[in-house]
Structures are given as C-alpha cells and as structure tokens.
Design an enzyme around this catalytic site. Structure first.
Site, mmCIF file in Angstrom:
data_model
loop_
_atom_site.group_PDB
_atom_site.id
_atom_site.type_symbol
_atom_site.label_atom_id
_atom_site.label_comp_id
_atom_site.label_asym_id
_atom_site.label_seq_id
_atom_site.Cartn_x
_atom_site.Cartn_y
_atom_site.Cartn_z
ATOM 1 N N CYS A 298 0.812 -1.217 0.000
ATOM 2 C CA CYS A 298 0.000 0.000 0.000
ATOM 3 C C CYS A 298 0.847 1.269 0.000
ATOM 4 O O CYS A 298 0.608 2.199 -0.774
ATOM 5 C CB CYS A 298 -0.983 -0.005 1.168
ATOM 6 S SG CYS A 298 -0.215 0.041 2.817
ATOM 7 N N HIS A 348 -2.210 1.158 7.083
ATOM 8 C CA HIS A 348 -2.650 1.098 5.690
ATOM 9 C C HIS A 348 -2.896 2.513 5.178
ATOM 10 O O HIS A 348 -3.292 3.401 5.939
ATOM 11 C CB HIS A 348 -3.923 0.266 5.550
ATOM 12 C CG HIS A 348 -4.196 -0.168 4.142
ATOM 13 N ND1 HIS A 348 -3.509 -1.196 3.533
ATOM 14 C CD2 HIS A 348 -5.074 0.293 3.211
ATOM 15 C CE1 HIS A 348 -3.963 -1.359 2.297
ATOM 16 N NE2 HIS A 348 -4.907 -0.463 2.082
ATOM 17 N N HIS A 360 -6.077 1.791 -3.916
ATOM 18 C CA HIS A 360 -5.015 1.314 -3.032
ATOM 19 C C HIS A 360 -4.576 -0.086 -3.421
ATOM 20 O O HIS A 360 -5.305 -0.836 -4.066
ATOM 21 C CB HIS A 360 -5.471 1.337 -1.567
ATOM 22 C CG HIS A 360 -6.686 0.514 -1.258
ATOM 23 N ND1 HIS A 360 -6.841 -0.198 -0.094
ATOM 24 C CD2 HIS A 360 -7.844 0.286 -1.949
ATOM 25 C CE1 HIS A 360 -8.014 -0.797 -0.071
ATOM 26 N NE2 HIS A 360 -8.638 -0.525 -1.191
#
Length: 386
Positions: A298, A348, A360
């Site tokens: 990510c 994240h 993402h």
C-alpha cells in the site's frame, strides 16, 4: 464443495491461454480465450480432433477445448480454494469487525453496507475476513452474503473491451499529464512576463528622462527575459509501457506549505495523480514491494505514484502520515491520502480519488483496486499538495 461437486467443473491448466473453438477441432472459428486457473462448467465430453474435447460454458463463452488442458474432480477441488476468491458483502448499515469469532470481543473497525471483503474461512457462524492485507477480523454470518468467484473465459468482444478500457485509462492519464504541463508552462510564461516588466521599470527609473523608451527590456530575448528558464516541456511516457514509472516534469514547482505551486497547478496535479494511479488497477500486491507493475504494497504504491510528480512521501504509511500536512477526514480532495489504523497504529494508506472512493494496493488476493473510502474507518487524512 466436495470433490464430486467438481466432476462437472473444469479448471484450466495452461502456460498462458488456449482458444475456445466453435467446433471440436483447431480449424474451426475461435469464440473466446481461457487463461490459466480459470473455471468452466463441462456441458459434455465429445470425440474431436486428436481425442477428447470438452464443450464448456465459462462466463459468457460457450465452445470446445481439448480435455487435456483441464483438471476436474479431486484435482480441481485441491486447487479451487487457492484460485477462487470467496467474498462477503455486508447487508446491514454498519457491521463491527471483531478481533475474535464472538460478539464480546474487541471491535477492530466498522464495515460498511455494500462493500466486499475477502473471506478467509468460516468459524462457528463467523466469517474471518481480510479487510485488506493489514487488517483481519471476524463478522457474524447473519449479516453478510457470500459468493465464490473464479476467473473465467473471455469472449473476443470482452477481451477487446478490456483492452479498450485499459487504453482509455492510459489516454486519460496522458491527457491529464499534458494538461498539468500546459498549466505549468502558462504560469512560467506569466512569470517571465512579470520579470521582464519589473526589469524594464527598474531600468527606466534609473535612466535619464530623455532616454525613456529607447532601452530594450530584454535585448537578447525579443520580449522574453533570457534570465528566466521556463520548465522544459516533457512528453510524458508515464502511461506507456515499458516505462510507466518515468518521472513527470517538476522543474520549478514545489508543493505543500512554503511551496510555489499555484491553485491551478495543484488542481491539475490532483487530476493527474488520480488518472496516473488508475492505470495500475488490477496489478499485483506484493508485501514490501514498490513496483507499480510487478507488485507493490500500500505505501509503496503511494510512494511511487507521488514520486512521479516529484513529491517525496516517505516509504511507510506511518512516515507518510507524519510527512503530509494533516487535514480533516471530511475535507479530503482527490490526490489526498487516507490512513487506516489498528487502534492508534497506522497500518494502511490509500489515495482518495473523489466520489467517496479510494485507490489502493489492498491485498495479495485483490491487488490494486478501488474501494469505498470508508471500507474501514479512516483514522487520519493528509495532503502533500497544498
């Protein structure tokens, strides 16, 4: 499914793809393609050119393929759980993701109605969900609907449509990058003009009155101040293989607090960031990776996207959360970042693309995808642009 449930299910085992034919021979018309590890229903087995052929139905495609390219029964069952993805769709307004498979364990985050999550296993009427690669937890089976999805064959028309969509995203990115460069050039031209005007005023005030109008402002530039260099125009190859990660022109432009990027440049950059990122939809997730094409996690995804625009975000999601300027979560604009956490630990990050959505690198099962911005509860928002 039990092994016998797979007796009429075929899973392709090929190096790349095989053609689906209208008849059971290699001289008949091609009606579609089936790639490796795709599922198909066997409608019948027939004798054809060179031996047994299956008449299959996979996705929208029906036709014939040699039986040698498929596995069935227990063999299919053995790999089905690996190649199939079971999804859970939330069917209530909001649902708690629990740390353990019971209703008294800690709430990790809230999941939203209509969003899809990957099911890892089912335990005592609870589904263990992978929300993304960085968060796993449990929800009651009473509030979700599950389905298993396999890759399937594509018709020639569907494949053409997929390629057209990929080309559209590439074109959209190129146009957004072109627009950004044009905005930069217009502003550089304006700065040149202002600088030339200031130089002329300064020289005029210092001269004798009778010489006014006889001293050229820019004797070497025919009206453009030669002391000022406009950013060089660069033909972007960002969206074109084999160099999709080539850095855009960023000469003379800086973003964020203290930067010189104007409102127009920031707006064009936001559009370009989103368009550039969308080119990589469907590419793989790789933990610790930072390649937009071969695999990234990510924060590697965010780092590489922003690096293309000359912006250093830092490598980890926690670095990025600190390095960006914090903004209100409900004030995010396209190109800003949303961070997600377990407790207070950020784990994240995603890029907000507008319309309540983010892009993402989500997980090893899904790769780079678009999700609702609140697919899990956002913890923090930040911008690197203004």
């Amino acid at each position: 499914m039990a092994p016998e449930d797979y007796e009429n299910i075929a899973i392709s085992q090929v190096s790349d793809y095989v053609n689906i034919r209208q008849e059971p021979n290699t001289s008949s018309a091609i009606v579609g393609k089936i790639y490796n590890n795709c599922a198909a229903n066997i409608l019948e087995t027939v004798e054809g050119e060179g031996g047994a052929w299956y008449r299959i139905q996979s996705g929208t495609v029906s036709g014939y393929i040699k039986a040698q390219y498929f596995i069935t029964g227990a063999q299919a069952d053995a790999i089905a759980k690996e190649i199939g993805i079971e999804y859970a769709t939330i069917n209530t307004a909001a649902l708690r993701l629990r740390a353990e498979p019971n209703l008294s364990s800690d709430t990790l985050t809230m999941l939203v109605q209509g969003a899809e999550y990957v099911v890892l296993e089912e335990v005592d009427n609870f589904a263990k969900l992978s929300v993304d690669e960085d968060m796993v937890g449990y929800v009651s089976m009473d509030y979700i609907k599950t389905s298993v999805e396999f890759k399937q064959a594509v018709s020639l028309e569907e494949e053409a449509a997929q390629k057209a969509e990929e080309a559209r995203r590439v074109q959209e990115a190129q146009e957004a990058m072109q627009k950004l460069e044009e905005v930069k050039m217009v502003e550089a031209k304006e700065e040149q003009t202002q600088s030339g005007s200031q130089g002329q005023n300064s020289q005029t005030s210092a001269a004798e009155p009778e010489t006014v109008g006889t001293i050229p402002a820019n004797p070497l530039g025919e009206g453009d101040d030669p002391r000022v260099s406009a950013p060089g125009r660069q033909e972007t190859t960002a969206a074109v293989s084999p160099a999709p990660e080539t850095e855009a022109s960023t000469a003379g432009v800086s973003y964020g607090p203290g930067g010189n990027a104007s409102t127009a440049v920031v707006s064009a950059t936001r559009t370009a960031i989103v368009a550039y990122a969308k080119q990589f939809l469907g590419n793989p997730y790789v933990y610790g990776g930072s390649s937009l094409t071969e695999g990234t996690d990510c924060s590697g995804f965010v780092m590489r996207i922003f690096e293309h625009f000359g912006i250093d975000t830092g490598r980890s999601s926690r670095d990025q959360a600190v390095n960006g300027r914090e903004i209100a979560i409900d004030a995010v604009e396209p190109g800003d970042l949303l961070f997600y956490a377990s407790g207070d630990y950020i784990n994240h990050v995603a890029i907000y693309i507008g319309g309540g959505q983010v892009i993402h690198a989500a997980s090893s099962k899904t790769g780079i995808i678009i999700s609702p911005a609140n697919y899990r509860t956002p913890y923090k928002a930040a911008t690197f642009l203004d």
